[in-house]
Write a protein that holds these residues in place. Structure first.
Motif, PDB file in Angstrom:
ATOM      1  N   ASN A   3      11.801 -34.188  55.313  1.00  0.00           N
ATOM      2  CA  ASN A   3      11.617 -34.233  53.894  1.00  0.00           C
ATOM      3  C   ASN A   3      12.232 -33.061  53.457  1.00  0.00           C
ATOM      4  O   ASN A   3      11.767 -31.830  53.854  1.00  0.00           O
ATOM      5  CB  ASN A   3      10.524 -34.448  53.623  1.00  0.00           C
ATOM      6  N   ILE A   4      13.653 -33.019  52.879  1.00  0.00           N
ATOM      7  CA  ILE A   4      14.266 -31.815  52.281  1.00  0.00           C
ATOM      8  C   ILE A   4      13.618 -31.360  50.826  1.00  0.00           C
ATOM      9  O   ILE A   4      13.426 -30.088  50.883  1.00  0.00           O
ATOM     10  CB  ILE A   4      15.830 -32.190  52.003  1.00  0.00           C
ATOM     11  N   GLN A   5      13.320 -32.113  50.145  1.00  0.00           N
ATOM     12  CA  GLN A   5      12.812 -31.797  48.776  1.00  0.00           C
ATOM     13  C   GLN A   5      12.073 -32.982  48.199  1.00  0.00           C
ATOM     14  O   GLN A   5      12.320 -33.988  48.440  1.00  0.00           O
ATOM     15  CB  GLN A   5      13.834 -30.944  48.183  1.00  0.00           C
ATOM     16  N   ASN A   6      11.104 -32.680  47.040  1.00  0.00           N
ATOM     17  CA  ASN A   6      10.751 -33.558  46.308  1.00  0.00           C
ATOM     18  C   ASN A   6      11.142 -33.235  44.831  1.00  0.00           C
ATOM     19  O   ASN A   6      10.846 -31.876  44.511  1.00  0.00           O
ATOM     20  CB  ASN A   6       9.458 -33.941  46.418  1.00  0.00           C
ATOM     21  N   LYS A   7      11.440 -33.993  44.035  1.00  0.00           N
ATOM     22  CA  LYS A   7      12.240 -33.513  42.732  1.00  0.00           C
ATOM     23  C   LYS A   7      11.331 -34.662  41.835  1.00  0.00           C
ATOM     24  O   LYS A   7      11.459 -35.685  42.073  1.00  0.00           O
ATOM     25  CB  LYS A   7      13.513 -33.782  42.343  1.00  0.00           C
ATOM     26  N   LYS A   8      10.805 -34.286  40.500  1.00  0.00           N
ATOM     27  CA  LYS A   8      10.360 -35.053  39.621  1.00  0.00           C
ATOM     28  C   LYS A   8      11.256 -35.162  38.531  1.00  0.00           C
ATOM     29  O   LYS A   8      11.865 -33.962  38.166  1.00  0.00           O
ATOM     30  CB  LYS A   8       9.149 -34.466  38.817  1.00  0.00           C
ATOM     31  N   ILE A   9      11.994 -36.546  38.111  1.00  0.00           N
ATOM     32  CA  ILE A   9      12.966 -36.585  37.500  1.00  0.00           C
ATOM     33  C   ILE A   9      11.790 -36.707  35.834  1.00  0.00           C
ATOM     34  O   ILE A   9      11.569 -37.881  35.620  1.00  0.00           O
ATOM     35  CB  ILE A   9      13.707 -37.865  37.596  1.00  0.00           C
ATOM     36  N   LYS A  10      12.276 -35.793  34.992  1.00  0.00           N
ATOM     37  CA  LYS A  10      11.610 -35.503  33.836  1.00  0.00           C
ATOM     38  C   LYS A  10      11.855 -36.825  32.704  1.00  0.00           C
ATOM     39  O   LYS A  10      10.929 -37.335  32.249  1.00  0.00           O
ATOM     40  CB  LYS A  10      11.853 -34.373  33.008  1.00  0.00           C
ATOM     41  N   LEU A  14       9.936 -39.899  37.169  1.00  0.00           N
ATOM     42  CA  LEU A  14       9.949 -40.421  38.332  1.00  0.00           C
ATOM     43  C   LEU A  14      10.154 -39.449  39.424  1.00  0.00           C
ATOM     44  O   LEU A  14      10.482 -38.325  39.227  1.00  0.00           O
ATOM     45  CB  LEU A  14      11.169 -41.023  38.472  1.00  0.00           C
ATOM     46  N   LYS A  15       9.285 -39.718  40.610  1.00  0.00           N
ATOM     47  CA  LYS A  15       9.183 -38.630  41.681  1.00  0.00           C
ATOM     48  C   LYS A  15      10.168 -39.018  42.533  1.00  0.00           C
ATOM     49  O   LYS A  15      10.302 -40.242  43.083  1.00  0.00           O
ATOM     50  CB  LYS A  15       7.890 -38.357  42.229  1.00  0.00           C
ATOM     51  N   ILE A  16      11.266 -38.220  43.022  1.00  0.00           N
ATOM     52  CA  ILE A  16      12.098 -38.650  44.098  1.00  0.00           C
ATOM     53  C   ILE A  16      12.109 -37.897  45.301  1.00  0.00           C
ATOM     54  O   ILE A  16      11.881 -36.566  45.249  1.00  0.00           O
ATOM     55  CB  ILE A  16      13.725 -38.344  43.478  1.00  0.00           C
ATOM     56  N   GLY A  17      12.234 -38.095  46.583  1.00  0.00           N
ATOM     57  CA  GLY A  17      12.029 -37.662  47.730  1.00  0.00           C
ATOM     58  C   GLY A  17      13.495 -37.836  48.392  1.00  0.00           C
ATOM     59  O   GLY A  17      14.086 -38.794  48.274  1.00  0.00           O
ATOM     60  N   VAL A  18      14.084 -36.637  48.988  1.00  0.00           N
ATOM     61  CA  VAL A  18      15.115 -36.662  49.657  1.00  0.00           C
ATOM     62  C   VAL A  18      15.041 -36.505  51.111  1.00  0.00           C
ATOM     63  O   VAL A  18      14.330 -35.452  51.505  1.00  0.00           O
ATOM     64  CB  VAL A  18      16.278 -35.340  48.904  1.00  0.00           C
ATOM     65  N   TYR A  19      15.682 -37.493  51.738  1.00  0.00           N
ATOM     66  CA  TYR A  19      15.136 -37.579  53.358  1.00  0.00           C
ATOM     67  C   TYR A  19      16.654 -37.541  53.839  1.00  0.00           C
ATOM     68  O   TYR A  19      17.450 -38.193  53.534  1.00  0.00           O
ATOM     69  CB  TYR A  19      14.274 -38.760  53.624  1.00  0.00           C
ATOM     70  N   THR A  20      16.665 -37.230  55.436  1.00  0.00           N
ATOM     71  CA  THR A  20      17.736 -37.205  56.180  1.00  0.00           C
ATOM     72  C   THR A  20      17.541 -38.451  56.906  1.00  0.00           C
ATOM     73  O   THR A  20      16.424 -38.383  57.697  1.00  0.00           O
ATOM     74  CB  THR A  20      18.196 -35.849  56.842  1.00  0.00           C
ATOM     75  N   ARG A  21      18.237 -39.586  57.039  1.00  0.00           N
ATOM     76  CA  ARG A  21      18.078 -40.651  57.895  1.00  0.00           C
ATOM     77  C   ARG A  21      19.480 -41.399  58.199  1.00  0.00           C
ATOM     78  O   ARG A  21      20.470 -41.182  57.445  1.00  0.00           O
ATOM     79  CB  ARG A  21      17.272 -41.928  57.260  1.00  0.00           C
ATOM     80  N   SER A  22      19.618 -41.896  59.243  1.00  0.00           N
ATOM     81  CA  SER A  22      21.028 -42.656  59.600  1.00  0.00           C
ATOM     82  C   SER A  22      20.992 -43.900  58.695  1.00  0.00           C
ATOM     83  O   SER A  22      19.837 -44.163  58.046  1.00  0.00           O
ATOM     84  CB  SER A  22      20.722 -43.096  60.976  1.00  0.00           C
ATOM     85  N   TRP A  23      22.020 -44.497  58.474  1.00  0.00           N
ATOM     86  CA  TRP A  23      22.232 -45.715  57.504  1.00  0.00           C
ATOM     87  C   TRP A  23      21.390 -46.935  58.060  1.00  0.00           C
ATOM     88  O   TRP A  23      20.698 -47.419  57.123  1.00  0.00           O
ATOM     89  CB  TRP A  23      23.799 -46.000  57.525  1.00  0.00           C
ATOM     90  N   ASN A  33       9.569 -51.440  53.113  1.00  0.00           N
ATOM     91  CA  ASN A  33       8.689 -50.682  52.255  1.00  0.00           C
ATOM     92  C   ASN A  33       8.428 -49.774  52.495  1.00  0.00           C
ATOM     93  O   ASN A  33       7.168 -48.908  51.922  1.00  0.00           O
ATOM     94  CB  ASN A  33       7.610 -51.805  51.794  1.00  0.00           C
ATOM     95  N   ASP A  34       8.890 -48.579  53.195  1.00  0.00           N
ATOM     96  CA  ASP A  34       8.800 -47.354  53.452  1.00  0.00           C
ATOM     97  C   ASP A  34       9.086 -46.505  52.137  1.00  0.00           C
ATOM     98  O   ASP A  34       8.406 -45.471  51.877  1.00  0.00           O
ATOM     99  CB  ASP A  34       9.551 -46.813  54.617  1.00  0.00           C
ATOM    100  N   TYR A  35       9.893 -47.008  51.447  1.00  0.00           N
ATOM    101  CA  TYR A  35      10.218 -46.447  50.143  1.00  0.00           C
ATOM    102  C   TYR A  35      10.683 -47.639  49.037  1.00  0.00           C
ATOM    103  O   TYR A  35      10.875 -48.393  49.607  1.00  0.00           O
ATOM    104  CB  TYR A  35      11.464 -45.479  49.980  1.00  0.00           C
ATOM    105  N   GLN A  36      10.629 -47.287  47.884  1.00  0.00           N
ATOM    106  CA  GLN A  36      10.875 -48.602  46.852  1.00  0.00           C
ATOM    107  C   GLN A  36      12.358 -48.565  46.675  1.00  0.00           C
ATOM    108  O   GLN A  36      12.983 -49.596  46.162  1.00  0.00           O
ATOM    109  CB  GLN A  36      10.357 -47.983  45.521  1.00  0.00           C
ATOM    110  N   ALA A  37      13.250 -47.384  46.915  1.00  0.00           N
ATOM    111  CA  ALA A  37      14.833 -47.843  46.668  1.00  0.00           C
ATOM    112  C   ALA A  37      15.436 -46.457  47.393  1.00  0.00           C
ATOM    113  O   ALA A  37      14.775 -45.563  47.665  1.00  0.00           O
ATOM    114  CB  ALA A  37      15.013 -47.499  45.192  1.00  0.00           C
ATOM    115  N   ILE A  38      16.807 -46.622  47.401  1.00  0.00           N
ATOM    116  CA  ILE A  38      17.768 -45.731  48.145  1.00  0.00           C
ATOM    117  C   ILE A  38      18.914 -45.408  47.230  1.00  0.00           C
ATOM    118  O   ILE A  38      19.170 -46.298  46.441  1.00  0.00           O
ATOM    119  CB  ILE A  38      18.167 -46.110  49.623  1.00  0.00           C
ATOM    120  N   LEU A 168      11.579 -50.038  38.532  1.00  0.00           N
ATOM    121  CA  LEU A 168      12.259 -48.875  38.862  1.00  0.00           C
ATOM    122  C   LEU A 168      13.593 -48.574  38.663  1.00  0.00           C
ATOM    123  O   LEU A 168      14.138 -47.643  38.061  1.00  0.00           O
ATOM    124  CB  LEU A 168      11.896 -48.584  40.470  1.00  0.00           C
ATOM    125  N   VAL A 169      14.546 -49.465  38.841  1.00  0.00           N
ATOM    126  CA  VAL A 169      15.828 -49.369  38.753  1.00  0.00           C
ATOM    127  C   VAL A 169      16.165 -49.491  37.031  1.00  0.00           C
ATOM    128  O   VAL A 169      16.901 -48.684  36.542  1.00  0.00           O
ATOM    129  CB  VAL A 169      16.584 -50.701  39.135  1.00  0.00           C
TER     130      VAL A 169
END
Length: 185
Positions: A3-10, A14-23, A33-38, A168-169
């Motif tokens: 988990n690099i950071q969590n940002k809340k989009i004002k 929306l709360k956005i988490g940024v993660y490092t993962r392979s494709w 369903n580990d997360y709602q969207a990518i 969400l979209v």
């Protein structure tokens, strides 16, 4: 998973988490369903739209034309019969195939192609928008400019599972539209 950071989009709360993962792990996590969207450069092709819902483009990544800073043209169709540069091994040659009267010149380096644009050896160079912005705002500032909108619809989008992520979209698109209309984006 990092988990690099969590940002809340004002704009849309929306709360956005940024993660490092392979494709493959990224797509697996979405399916499980580990997360709602990518956020992904995946394009909304018909066969993907049966499984996923796509947002508007968040970050354009497609190719653009670079020309002289004082050039007045803004489309490849306006360069009929002119030489246009592309990078060796680039898929941008496919774009030029749609305009058979344009002549293609291939370059092994970006700088040599852009130097030829600057020196009027060729009319334009096709590069991806992010690279084009870097060169036209730094090394070639005031000499060259991005002369066209993106030539393809490539870009980073928010993508979620169909039937689970539509709201969400929708919220993401609404917030993005607000950021663009108020000048923040």
């Amino acid at each position: 998973l990092i988990n690099i950071q969590n940002k809340k989009i004002k704009e849309e709360n929306l709360k956005i988490g940024v993660y490092t993962r392979s494709w493959s792990n990224l797509m697996l996590g979405l399916q499980e369903n580990d997360y709602q969207a990518i956020c992904t450069p995946m394009q909304p092709y018909i066969f993907f739209e049966k499984l996923y819902v796509f947002s508007s483009v968040y970050l354009e990544t497609g190719p653009v034309l670079i020309g002289l800073a004082n050039s007045s043209w803004n489309a490849l169709s306006q360069l009929e019969g002119q030489e246009v540069g592309i990078l060796q091994g680039s898929t941008n040659a496919l774009i030029l195939e749609k305009f058979p009267s344009n002549l293609q010149r291939t370059y092994s380096s970006i700088q040599s192609g852009l130097d030829d644009v600057k020196n009027n050896v060729i009319q334009a160079m096709i590069l991806d928008i992010l690279t084009a912005e870097a060169y036209t705002k730094d090394l070639y500032a005031g000499q060259l400019k991005i002369s066209s909108p993106p030539l393809t619809p490539e870009g980073i989008r928010l993508v979620g599972l169909k039937g689970k992520s539509e709201e969400l979209v929708r919220r993401f698109n609404r917030g993005l539209a607000r950021l663009k209309s108020n000048g923040t984006y």
